[in-house]
Enzyme design. Structure first.
Site, short mmCIF file in Angstrom:
data_model
loop_
_atom_site.label_atom_id
_atom_site.label_comp_id
_atom_site.label_asym_id
_atom_site.label_seq_id
_atom_site.Cartn_x
_atom_site.Cartn_y
_atom_site.Cartn_z
N GLY A 163 0.45 -1.36 0.04
CA GLY A 163 0.11 0.44 -0.26
C GLY A 163 0.80 0.95 -0.48
O GLY A 163 0.22 2.37 0.58
N ASN A 184 1.53 2.80 -2.33
CA ASN A 184 0.57 4.00 -3.26
C ASN A 184 -0.89 4.70 -2.64
O ASN A 184 -1.18 5.87 -2.78
CB ASN A 184 0.16 3.88 -4.80
N ARG A 192 -5.51 -8.19 -9.09
CA ARG A 192 -6.79 -8.44 -10.08
C ARG A 192 -6.85 -8.12 -10.87
O ARG A 192 -7.10 -7.30 -11.25
CB ARG A 192 -7.78 -8.66 -8.91
N ILE A 193 -6.89 -9.45 -12.22
CA ILE A 193 -7.40 -9.13 -13.69
C ILE A 193 -9.41 -9.19 -12.98
O ILE A 193 -9.68 -9.77 -13.07
CB ILE A 193 -6.92 -9.86 -14.35
N LEU A 194 -9.94 -7.97 -14.12
CA LEU A 194 -11.13 -6.97 -13.52
C LEU A 194 -11.74 -7.99 -14.79
O LEU A 194 -11.43 -7.73 -15.81
CB LEU A 194 -11.27 -6.27 -13.12
N ASN A 241 -5.87 3.61 -12.46
CA ASN A 241 -5.22 2.62 -12.41
C ASN A 241 -3.59 2.89 -13.30
O ASN A 241 -3.53 4.02 -13.62
CB ASN A 241 -5.49 1.27 -13.50
N SER A 246 2.80 4.73 -15.94
CA SER A 246 1.42 5.33 -16.30
C SER A 246 0.08 5.05 -15.52
O SER A 246 0.27 4.38 -14.83
CB SER A 246 1.28 4.65 -17.63
N THR A 273 -9.92 0.34 -19.29
CA THR A 273 -11.26 0.04 -19.60
C THR A 273 -10.39 -2.10 -19.90
O THR A 273 -10.29 -2.47 -19.36
CB THR A 273 -10.46 0.30 -21.54
N GLN A 316 8.94 3.82 -7.95
CA GLN A 316 7.76 3.61 -7.41
C GLN A 316 8.23 5.60 -6.84
O GLN A 316 6.81 5.87 -6.68
CB GLN A 316 8.20 3.05 -5.90
N GLN A 347 7.89 7.40 -8.45
CA GLN A 347 7.46 8.55 -9.77
C GLN A 347 6.00 8.63 -9.11
O GLN A 347 4.86 9.32 -9.37
CB GLN A 347 8.07 8.54 -10.86
#
Length: 220
Positions: free
Chosen positions: A19, A21, A98-100, A114, A143, A148, A178, A180
């Site tokens: 955590g 970020n 996780r891939i949503l 994200n 980035s 989407t 990190q 940045q």
């Protein structure tokens, strides 16, 4: 009589790990003029340190443990229900591993951000630092994009670039990136809460105009 202050946008953060970020966002949200409020932190791992950070900041927390669900669809449905209970204006993925599913992503279209450790569209997926070194790239970075249905493929809002040194390792690149991340994510979240960025039909709108290229912080 003075009018009540206008409500600020409500932010819900999802995390899976330590955590860092999230911590950067918590600290930014404590600034006097920050235009949003973190209302809850969710996690898919009961022991993640992100939950401790949230507790220390007196934020509501919840855990939807992905190991307790038989499919990705079932997990996402449970997660969506909990998020909707909090009714956030913005969902921030901060190291949420996780891939949503498509249904989940569509439910929060234009309201979910994200962060990814590469200069997208380069190096989607995992192990970005190692892949940058193997390719011999001289620049790397981070980035932030709208989420989407395409993995790490949503329109990019902003990027921060770093230089790659000859003696860099995946670990040293991770540390540089990190740093940045912690600078850039609060800036982009602020823009969203101020109404400056939106997801339009053709990409990111910044102050109402289509963003031809991601906003970019200079190389460090």
């Amino acid at each position: 009589m003075m009018a009540d202050p206008a409500p600020v946008p409500k932010i819900l953060v999802l995390a899976s790990g330590s955590g860092t970020n999230l911590q950067a966002l918590i600290e930014a949200s404590r600034e006097r003029n920050f235009p949003g409020e973190i209302i809850a932190v969710g996690c898919n791992k009961p022991g993640a340190f992100a939950l401790e950070r949230a507790t220390q900041a007196n934020l509501a927390t919840f855990v939807i443990d992905h190991t307790q669900y038989g499919s990705r669809e079932e997990f996402d449905a449970a997660l969506m229900a909990e998020i909707l209970r909090h009714n956030p204006d913005l969902v921030v993925l901060a190291g949420f591993m996780r891939i949503l599913t498509s249904d989940f992503v569509r439910a929060f279209r234009g309201k979910m951000l994200n962060i990814h450790p590469s200069l997208l569209p380069a190096y989607t997926g995992l192990n970005t630092h190692q892949r940058v070194l193997e390719a011999g790239d001289q620049t790397h970075g981070v980035s932030i994009h709208f989420v989407t249905e395409e993995l790490d493929g949503g329109p990019v809002i902003a990027q921060a670039e770093i230089g790659v040194a000859g003696d860099d390792t995946p670990e040293s690149l991770a540390e540089k990136v990190q740093e940045q991340e912690h600078l850039l994510y609060p800036i982009v979240v602020r823009w969203f809460c101020e109404g400056r960025i939106q997801l339009g039909a053709e990409g990111v709108l910044f102050d109402g105009a289509l963003l031809e290229q991601p906003m970019r912080l200079a190389a460090g």
